[in-house]
Structure formats: structure tokens, C-alpha cells
Design an enzyme around this catalytic site. Structure first.
Site, mmCIF file in Angstrom:
data_model
loop_
_atom_site.group_PDB
_atom_site.id
_atom_site.type_symbol
_atom_site.label_atom_id
_atom_site.label_comp_id
_atom_site.label_asym_id
_atom_site.label_seq_id
_atom_site.Cartn_x
_atom_site.Cartn_y
_atom_site.Cartn_z
ATOM 1 C CE LYS A 3 61.083 19.065 -20.076
ATOM 2 N NZ LYS A 3 62.440 18.811 -20.612
ATOM 3 C CG ASP A 6 63.236 33.238 -11.112
ATOM 4 O OD1 ASP A 6 63.745 34.368 -10.946
ATOM 5 O OD2 ASP A 6 63.395 32.290 -10.311
ATOM 6 C CG ASP A 51 65.392 20.366 -21.747
ATOM 7 O OD1 ASP A 51 64.696 20.975 -22.591
ATOM 8 O OD2 ASP A 51 65.445 19.116 -21.690
ATOM 9 C CG ASP A 109 69.104 34.781 -11.972
ATOM 10 O OD1 ASP A 109 68.347 35.747 -12.105
ATOM 11 O OD2 ASP A 109 69.532 34.386 -10.857
ATOM 12 C CE1 TYR A 113 58.519 31.650 -9.921
ATOM 13 C CE2 TYR A 113 58.462 33.700 -8.690
ATOM 14 C CZ TYR A 113 59.173 32.717 -9.334
ATOM 15 O OH TYR A 113 60.528 32.807 -9.388
HETATM 16 C C1 IPM Z 1 63.297 37.790 -9.595
HETATM 17 C C2 IPM Z 1 63.515 37.242 -8.206
HETATM 18 C C3 IPM Z 1 62.163 37.018 -7.546
HETATM 19 C C4 IPM Z 1 61.427 35.992 -8.372
HETATM 20 C C5 IPM Z 1 62.203 36.613 -6.075
HETATM 21 C C6 IPM Z 1 63.017 37.583 -5.238
HETATM 22 C C7 IPM Z 1 60.833 36.433 -5.496
HETATM 23 O O1 IPM Z 1 64.277 36.087 -8.259
HETATM 24 O O2 IPM Z 1 62.664 38.863 -9.702
HETATM 25 O O3 IPM Z 1 63.760 37.183 -10.547
HETATM 26 O O4 IPM Z 1 61.590 34.772 -8.182
HETATM 27 O O5 IPM Z 1 60.647 36.386 -9.232
HETATM 28 MG MG MG Z 2 65.077 35.662 -10.205
#
Ligand code: IPM
Ligand code: MG
Length: 360
Positions: free
Chosen positions: A192, A248, A224, A252, A141
Site C-alpha cells: 500500500k 492473512d 486493494d 483467505d 502483527y
Molecule cells: C491465519 C490465521 C491466524 C492469523 C490467526 C488464527 C491468528 O488467521 O493463520 O491466517 O491471523 O495469522
Molecule cells: Mg487468516
């Protein structure tokens, strides 16, 4: 002395969900003596529209001066055509970098009342309680070189760089290991290492620091496989620690195990315990302004704030208990609704949580 909280509603559903979290804070202040002062500011697209930058100087100054920051969400289609340097997401990334918020805690807990809301079978997810510790200020990032360059041939080439120093790996591992010692004492470090030298170093450092924690069980997994294991048998995990980008993605994935990304809070902490708190979901422009978004992730983020930055665990428990109570009452926003429950909007859900705190 009062603790100061900076409120940054942001974009999309951000203002709607943050308004409900502010109701909860106001209730704790008025009825339960929580000593806080709130200020607010602009971030993301809203800040770009007003000041031409997603993280204006005055917002950053307010953030630095506060004990904690509560952020809604940033971004939306309106700002997608902008140059990446001034897109709303840069506001969020700038706050993380400028405040040094390297430790991102993303718990994925399944409320028993929501076992039916998950797309996975109840026996796979019931009792789920995972903590993902994501490194937040390094890795791909922020690594340099980065950008898109034009080669002599006229073809363009995009570049991002995955980079971690030993000390960056060490400090995030310590956060994860210390957290694990207060819960299941098991950490899975995700990398990884079979392909990326940078994460080979990650594994080496994690192993070295892990040796300082004799009671801790440390394992390692390739990313993975970790993604697969998260949906195959998620309850094998207690704490997971990983890089910025892997965290990240995996967070999710973990969120969906709990039925809705609308339920999950997060904390981003620096070395001084100052923190920024936000729901892990985004700005959901498709439902913005309709009053249907789930405010619970933001409300639960306030609970994390009370626990980690304001040292008010009793107030944190009040909130968490109230969320459980409203779920027991059968109240659901649309994202977590199932047969036999009552669907309510954003404000009604916030009001119900406030009511449950008052009555407890
Ligand atoms: C998160 C989001 C952010 C990230 C974005 C909005 C920049 O997806 O906080 O997980 O990638 O960190
Ligand atoms: Mg995110």
C-alpha cells in the site's frame, strides 16, 4: 536417524482433522518405510485449559527439538472472553515468533475435480495455481507500540504499529523470488505504497532484490487492487509476496477461489528449513465434534512438510496423488460436495486417502 514430528491438534475441529493426517503418516511409516517419530503436545485453548497458557514451555521445547510441527487449528468462542495475552491465537503467534517462522507459503490450487465447488465461474478459476508468500513474524502483527491506553480525558485509544526492517523485507522477497524461479517466474509484490511509508520501503527493497533475478518478472500492486484482481482474474498471478496482514487477508480470498478453504495447506518456514505445517482454515467451532470437517488441507499440509522440511518429495507426491484419486472417486466432505458426488465424513475421507496411497 528418524525425523521427529510434533503433532499439535489444538482446538475445535483440530483434533479430528489431525487424526486423519496422522493416519496418513502412520501408513507411510508402516508400509513405505518413512523414518519418522511422532510426539504430541498441547497448544491453544486446549493448552490454556490444561496449563493456563496457550503455549506452555514444554510444547515450545518439543517444537524446538523437532524437525517439523503439524498443527490443526486454535481458538473458539469458549476462550474469546480471555485476555488477549492468553487467548489461543497467542499460542500460534508465539510458535511462529519463537521458531522464527518468517516465510509462510500458502498455495491456492484448484483441483480440476472441484471446478464446480468454487463460487466463481469455472473458466475464471480452472487451472488456478497461485502461491502466496506471506511474511509471518513481522509487520503489524508484532510491531510495537501496541495495546489500548487510557488518555487523560478518560477516552481509550488502541494502537498497533506496522513496522518492517529492510532485512525482513529482503529475506521474504528472496524466498518468494526463489520459489518463483522454480515455477512461473512471475512475482507480484503487494503493498500500500501510496499511503503507508513502511510499504513504500517494502516496494523499494523488493525492486532492489528483484534486480538480482534477471529472469524474473516482478510487478507491484496495491493491496486493494490485488483483492479485486484475485476475484476478477486470478490466473494472472503466479507468486504473490506480501506483508503479514495483507497476506492473512488475501490468502483467505485466494482460498475461496479453489472452492473451499478446507482444501488449502500451508507451510511456515524458518531460515534453517524447520517448519510448521497447518491447514489455512481455522478451528470451525460450529462443526467441531461432528466428524464432518474436511481433513484434506491437513493431509496436504503433511505433503508440504515432507517436501520442505523432511526432504521426502516422493512421499509428498504419494499423498498429493492419493488426494487427487479420492476426488476422482467422487468422494467429498460436505464443504466441497456438489451434484453427483458422494458425501463422506472426516474419518472416511482420511481412510480413503490411506487406501489410495496403499493401492497406488
Ligand atoms: C491465519 C490465521 C491466524 C492469523 C490467526 C488464527 C491468528 O488467521 O493463520 O491466517 O491471523 O495469522
Ligand atoms: Mg487468516
Amino acid at each position: 536417524m528418524s525425523k521427529t514430528i510434533l503433532i499439535l491438534p489444538g482446538d475445535g475441529i483440530g483434533p479430528e482433522i489431525v487424526a486423519e493426517a496422522v493416519k496418513v503418516l502412520a501408513c507411510l511409516k508402516q508400509d513405505f518405510g518413512l523414518d519418522i517419530e511422532l510426539t504430541d503436545g498441547l497448544v491453544g485453548g486446549a493448552a490454556y485449559d490444561a496449563h493456563g497458557h496457550p503455549l506452555p514451555e514444554q510444547t515450545l521445547a518439543l517444537a524446538r527439538a523437532s524437525d517439523a510441527v503439524l498443527l490443526g487449528a486454535v481458538g473458539g468462542p469458549k476462550w474469546e472472553p480471555l485476555d488477549i495475552a492468553v487467548r489461543p491465537e497467542k499460542g500460534l503467534l508465539g510458535l511462529r515468533a519463537e521458531l522464527g517462522l518468517f516465510a509462510n507459503l500458502r498455495p491456492a490450487i484448484l483441483y480440476p475435480q472441484l471446478a464446480d465447488a468454487s463460487t466463481l465461474k469455472p473458466d475464471v478459476v480452472s487451472g488456478l495455481d497461485i502461491l502466496i508468500v506471506r511474511e509471518l513474524t513481522g509487520g503489524i502483527y508484532f510491531g510495537r507500540p501496541r495495546g489500548v491506553e487510557t488518555l487523560a480525558s478518560g477516552e481509550r485509544r488502541g494502537i498497533n504499529t506496522l513496522v518492517y526492517t529492510e532485512s525482513e523485507i529482503e529475506r521474504i522477497c528472496r524466498v518468494a523470488f526463489d520459489m518463483a524461479m522454480k515455477r512461473g517466474k512471475r512475482v507480484c509484490s503487494v503493498d500500500k505504497a501510496n499511503v503507508l511509508e513502511c510499504t513504500e520501503l517494502w516496494r523499494e527493497v523488493a525492486t532492489r532484490i528483484g534486480a538480482e533475478y534477471p529472469e524474473l518478472t516482478l510487478s507491484h500492486m496495491y493491496v486493494d487492487n490485488a483483492a479485486m484482481q484475485l476475484v476478477r482474474a486470478p490466473k494472472q498471478f503466479d507468486v504473490m509476496v506480501t506483508t503479514n496482514m495483507f497476506g492473512d487477508i488475501l490468502s483467505d480470498c485466494a482460498a475461496m477461489l479453489t472452492g473451499s478453504i478446507g482444501m488449502l495447506p500451508s507451510a511456515s518456514l524458518n531460515a534453517d528449513g524447520q517448519g510448521m505445517y497447518e491447514p489455512i482454515h481455522g478451528s470451525a467451532p460450529d462443526i467441531a465434534g461432528q466428524g464432518v470437517a474436511n481433513p484434506l488441507a491437513t493431509i496436504l499440509s503433511v505433503a508440504m512438510m515432507l517436501r520442505y522440511s523432511l526432504d521426502e518429495p516422493t512421499h509428498a507426491e504419494r499423498i498429493e496423488q492419493a488426494v487427487s484419486t479420492v476426488l476422482d472417486q467422487g468422494l467429498r466432505t460436505a464443504d466441497i460436495a456438489s451434484e453427483g458426488t458422494t458425501t463422506v465424513g472426516t474419518a472416511a475421507m482420511g481412510d480413503a486417502v490411506v487406501e489410495a496411497i496403499r493401492r497406488a
